[in-house]
Design a protein around this motif. Structure first.
Motif, PDB file in Angstrom:
ATOM      1  N   UNK A   2       0.846  -1.201   0.000  1.00  0.00           N
ATOM      2  CA  UNK A   2       0.000   0.000   0.000  1.00  0.00           C
ATOM      3  C   UNK A   2       0.880   1.250   0.000  1.00  0.00           C
ATOM      4  N   UNK A   3       0.505   2.215  -0.830  1.00  0.00           N
ATOM      5  CA  UNK A   3       1.259   3.465  -0.929  1.00  0.00           C
ATOM      6  C   UNK A   3       0.365   4.608  -0.458  1.00  0.00           C
ATOM      7  N   UNK A   4       0.502   5.053   0.795  1.00  0.00           N
ATOM      8  CA  UNK A   4      -0.336   6.169   1.259  1.00  0.00           C
ATOM      9  C   UNK A   4       0.033   7.454   0.525  1.00  0.00           C
ATOM     10  N   UNK A   5      -0.894   8.399   0.513  1.00  0.00           N
ATOM     11  CA  UNK A   5      -0.662   9.651  -0.201  1.00  0.00           C
ATOM     12  C   UNK A   5       0.561  10.389   0.324  1.00  0.00           C
ATOM     13  N   UNK A   6       0.867  10.217   1.602  1.00  0.00           N
ATOM     14  CA  UNK A   6       2.034  10.909   2.162  1.00  0.00           C
ATOM     15  C   UNK A   6       3.326  10.505   1.468  1.00  0.00           C
ATOM     16  N   UNK A   7       3.367   9.308   0.870  1.00  0.00           N
ATOM     17  CA  UNK A   7       4.566   8.856   0.176  1.00  0.00           C
ATOM     18  C   UNK A   7       4.795   9.627  -1.121  1.00  0.00           C
ATOM     19  N   UNK A   8       3.761  10.301  -1.622  1.00  0.00           N
ATOM     20  CA  UNK A   8       3.890  11.050  -2.867  1.00  0.00           C
ATOM     21  C   UNK A   8       4.195  12.521  -2.627  1.00  0.00           C
ATOM     22  N   UNK A   9       4.510  12.855  -1.396  1.00  0.00           N
ATOM     23  CA  UNK A   9       4.761  14.263  -1.060  1.00  0.00           C
ATOM     24  C   UNK A   9       6.007  14.456  -0.217  1.00  0.00           C
ATOM     25  N   UNK A  36       9.326  13.086  -1.335  1.00  0.00           N
ATOM     26  CA  UNK A  36      10.544  12.791  -2.077  1.00  0.00           C
ATOM     27  C   UNK A  36      10.970  11.341  -1.893  1.00  0.00           C
ATOM     28  N   UNK A  37      12.078  10.956  -2.536  1.00  0.00           N
ATOM     29  CA  UNK A  37      12.965  11.778  -3.356  1.00  0.00           C
ATOM     30  C   UNK A  37      12.270  12.307  -4.606  1.00  0.00           C
ATOM     31  N   UNK A  38      12.728  13.487  -5.068  1.00  0.00           N
ATOM     32  CA  UNK A  38      12.051  14.185  -6.143  1.00  0.00           C
ATOM     33  C   UNK A  38      12.737  13.955  -7.479  1.00  0.00           C
ATOM     34  N   UNK A  39      11.916  13.704  -8.497  1.00  0.00           N
ATOM     35  CA  UNK A  39      12.405  13.546  -9.867  1.00  0.00           C
ATOM     36  C   UNK A  39      11.955  14.761 -10.688  1.00  0.00           C
ATOM     37  N   UNK A  40      12.772  15.263 -11.602  1.00  0.00           N
ATOM     38  CA  UNK A  40      14.152  14.852 -11.861  1.00  0.00           C
ATOM     39  C   UNK A  40      15.126  15.281 -10.777  1.00  0.00           C
ATOM     40  N   UNK A  41      14.804  16.379 -10.047  1.00  0.00           N
ATOM     41  CA  UNK A  41      15.590  16.777  -8.886  1.00  0.00           C
ATOM     42  C   UNK A  41      14.741  17.730  -8.056  1.00  0.00           C
ATOM     43  N   UNK A  42      15.135  18.011  -6.813  1.00  0.00           N
ATOM     44  CA  UNK A  42      14.285  18.834  -5.938  1.00  0.00           C
ATOM     45  C   UNK A  42      14.016  20.240  -6.450  1.00  0.00           C
ATOM     46  N   UNK A  43      14.873  20.772  -7.314  1.00  0.00           N
ATOM     47  CA  UNK A  43      14.687  22.135  -7.794  1.00  0.00           C
ATOM     48  C   UNK A  43      13.849  22.266  -9.041  1.00  0.00           C
ATOM     49  N   UNK A  44      13.405  21.170  -9.629  1.00  0.00           N
ATOM     50  CA  UNK A  44      12.640  21.242 -10.869  1.00  0.00           C
ATOM     51  C   UNK A  44      11.218  21.741 -10.596  1.00  0.00           C
ATOM     52  N   UNK A  45      10.722  22.717 -11.366  1.00  0.00           N
ATOM     53  CA  UNK A  45       9.341  23.170 -11.172  1.00  0.00           C
ATOM     54  C   UNK A  45       8.314  22.066 -11.419  1.00  0.00           C
ATOM     55  N   UNK A  46       8.655  21.101 -12.264  1.00  0.00           N
ATOM     56  CA  UNK A  46       7.725  20.011 -12.570  1.00  0.00           C
ATOM     57  C   UNK A  46       8.140  18.734 -11.844  1.00  0.00           C
ATOM     58  N   UNK A  47       8.678  18.894 -10.647  1.00  0.00           N
ATOM     59  CA  UNK A  47       9.159  17.723  -9.904  1.00  0.00           C
ATOM     60  C   UNK A  47       7.987  16.865  -9.442  1.00  0.00           C
ATOM     61  N   UNK A  48       8.257  15.570  -9.309  1.00  0.00           N
ATOM     62  CA  UNK A  48       7.271  14.623  -8.799  1.00  0.00           C
ATOM     63  C   UNK A  48       7.987  13.609  -7.933  1.00  0.00           C
ATOM     64  N   UNK A  49       7.244  12.956  -7.051  1.00  0.00           N
ATOM     65  CA  UNK A  49       7.832  11.998  -6.125  1.00  0.00           C
ATOM     66  C   UNK A  49       8.201  10.714  -6.859  1.00  0.00           C
ATOM     67  N   UNK A  50       9.391  10.201  -6.592  1.00  0.00           N
ATOM     68  CA  UNK A  50       9.875   8.987  -7.263  1.00  0.00           C
ATOM     69  C   UNK A  50       8.984   7.785  -6.974  1.00  0.00           C
ATOM     70  N   UNK A  51       8.253   7.782  -5.857  1.00  0.00           N
ATOM     71  CA  UNK A  51       7.389   6.646  -5.532  1.00  0.00           C
ATOM     72  C   UNK A  51       6.246   6.490  -6.529  1.00  0.00           C
ATOM     73  N   UNK A  52       5.943   7.524  -7.313  1.00  0.00           N
ATOM     74  CA  UNK A  52       4.913   7.388  -8.341  1.00  0.00           C
ATOM     75  C   UNK A  52       5.314   6.362  -9.393  1.00  0.00           C
ATOM     76  N   UNK A  53       6.603   6.126  -9.555  1.00  0.00           N
ATOM     77  CA  UNK A  53       7.074   5.182 -10.564  1.00  0.00           C
ATOM     78  C   UNK A  53       6.971   3.728 -10.100  1.00  0.00           C
ATOM     79  N   UNK A  54       6.645   3.515  -8.835  1.00  0.00           N
ATOM     80  CA  UNK A  54       6.505   2.134  -8.348  1.00  0.00           C
ATOM     81  C   UNK A  54       5.052   1.680  -8.288  1.00  0.00           C
TER      82      UNK A  54
END
Length: 390
Positions: A309-316, A318-336
C-alpha cells in the motif's frame, strides 16, 4: 298473496356496507406500498445506471493509462515519467498544484496512443521558451500528415532521465521540424534526442457544482474544459499499491545490457548528467555509496496481493524527480505504482427516497416509509494500468 316491496332492509344495508369498507380497506393497504414502489423503483434504476456509467468511464481510462513512446529509445524501456498523477493537472507545473499533487479524490492519467505522432529533438533544449527543433524518430518524415505533430495538441517531452513536461503546441512549422509553445514554457532543459509526442492527460475528480450544489464526478482533458460525467457522487477515492521492492540496477557493469527493474537508469558511476542537480552516477532513484549504485526508495511490507500500500504521504516527501529544484518535480514513488483501487459512492437524486440512517445515506432525506427508501450504492474495484503490468 301480499307482495313484498323492493329494496333492502337496514340490516342488509349495514352488512353490505361493512363488506364494501373491508374490501376498500384491503385495496388501500395493497395500493399504498405499490405507490412507494412506483416512486422508488425508477430512482433505484437511475442510481444503478449512473454508478455503472461512472465505473465504466473510470475503468476504461485507468486501464489505458501509461501508454508510452513506441519509437526510439522509448519503445524498449520502462516509463521514465509517471503514468498516474494523484491530483488534477490544470496546465501548471506540478510544484504549483495547490496543496501538492497528492489528493485522494482526484487523479490525472497520462497516456500516449501507439499511433501518436512522435519525433526527436535535434539539439539540447536549453531555453524553455524558444521553439523546439525536431527530427524524425522513424523513416516516416515529419512532412507527412500521419507523422507530423499537430498544433493545438498536448505534447509530452522526455529524455529518459526522469524529467518530463507537458505543453500545448501553439504552432508547427510547415515541414514539421519546429514546434512552438509560447504559452507553456518548459520547466527544464532536455538533451538532444529527447522524445516529443502527442499525449492525453485526462483528469477525474469530485466537485460540487456551484449553481445547484449537486456533487458530481467530473472529467477534464488536459488544461481544458471540465464536464460532468454523473451527478450525486457523494464520495470518490483512489488508493495506490506498488512494488514493495526498491529498484535495482541490472547488469551494472555491462553498458549494453545495463538496465533497471523500473524507473529511469542512473548515469554510469563517475558520469554526471549536467541537466540535473544530482551528483555523478546518481539520479532521483539511485545514489552512489562509494562502491555501488543503491536505491533511494525504501523496501516496503507487502500485503496479501504481494503489493505494498502506498499512502498519499509517500507522494509528497521525495525523493524528487528529476531533482528537488525542478518546477515540474514529482515523487519517485509514483514510478513504483502497480495497481489502483477506486471507491465510488452515489446517492439517489431525490431526497424523497433518502431516509435518516447515516449508514445508508450520506445525505439524509425526507423518506420515512421503508418502501420508499433507496440507499446509497458504493462500489470498489481494482485496475492495473497497461504500463504497470509485469
Amino acid at each position: 298473496m301480499v307482495k313484498r316491496a323492493g329494496g333492502f332492509t337496514l340490516v342488509e344495508f349495514i352488512v353490505s356496507a361493512a363488506v364494501t369498507l373491508v374490501a376498500v380497506s384491503l385495496a388501500v393497504v395493497l395500493v399504498i406500498p405499490a405507490t412507494g414502489a412506483f416512486q422508488s423503483l425508477p430512482e433505484a434504476a437511475d442510481l444503478q445506471q449512473r454508478i455503472r456509467v461512472a465505473a465504466d468511464a473510470l475503468r476504461s481510462d485507468l486501464t489505458s493509462a501509461g501508454g508510452g513512446f513506441s519509437l526510439g529509445w522509448g519503445a524498449a524501456g520502462a516509463l521514465t515519467w509517471p503514468a498516474v498523477l494523484p491530483c488534477r493537472w490544470t496546465g501548471v507545473p506540478l510544484s504549483s498544484v495547490a496543496g501538492g499533487c497528492a489528493r485522494a479524490d482526484s487523479i490525472t492519467l497520462l497516456s500516449m496512443a501507439s499511433e501518436a505522432p512522435q519525433a526527436l529533438t535535434d539539439v539540447v533544449v536549453n531555453d524553455p521558451v524558444l521553439p523546439i527543433g525536431l527530427v524524425p524518430a522513424s523513416a516516416c518524415t515529419l512532412e507527412r500528415a500521419a507523422c507530423r505533430l499537430h498544433a493545438g495538441s498536448l505534447m509530452l517531452i522526455a529524455d529518459g532521465t526522469s524529467a518530463f513536461d507537458l505543453f500545448t503546441a501553439t504552432a508547427v512549422s510547415p515541414d514539421g521540424g519546429q514546434v512552438t509553445h509560447a504559452s507553456n514554457p518548459l520547466s527544464g532543459f532536455y538533451a538532444a534526442g529527447a522524445l516529443v509526442g502527442e499525449v492525453s492527460a485526462r483528469s477525474y475528480y469530485r466537485a460540487v457544482e456551484s449553481a445547484t450544489g449537486i456533487p458530481q464526478l467530473r472529467r477534464s482533458e488536459g488544461a481544458g474544459l471540465s464536464l460532468p460525467v454523473v451527478d450525486h457522487v457523494v464520495s470518490l477515492s483512489f488508493q495506490y499499491f506498488g512494488d514493495p521492492a526498491p529498484p535495482v540496477v541490472i547488469s551494472p557493469d555491462d553498458p549494453v545490457r545495463r538496465t533497471v527493474s523500473y524507473g529511469p537508469s542512473p548515469p554510469l558511476r563517475g558520469t554526471d548528467n549536467p541537466l540535473d542537480a544530482w551528483p555523478a552516477g546518481e539520479n532521483c532513484m539511485f545514489a552512489d555509496d562509494g562502491e555501488h549504485q543503491v536505491p533511494r526508495l525504501a523496501a516496503l511490507p507487502a500485503d496479501a496481493s504481494r503489493l505494498a500500500p502506498l499512502p498519499l504521504s509517500m507522494f509528497a516527501d521525495g525523493p524528487w524527480c528529476p531533482d528537488p529544484g525542478s518546477p515540474n518535480r514529482y515523487d519517485a514513488d509514483l514510478l513504483r505504482i502497480r495497481l489502483l483501487r477506486v471507491t465510488l459512492r452515489l446517492q439517489a437524486q431525490s431526497a424523497s427516497v433518502r431516509g435518516l440512517s447515516a449508514a445508508w445515506f450520506s445525505h439524509p432525506g425526507l423518506a420515512r416509509d421503508s418502501t420508499r427508501l433507496v440507499p446509497d450504492v458504493e462500489v470498489t474495484f481494482d485496475v492495473v494500468p497497461r504500463s504497470m503490468r509485469r
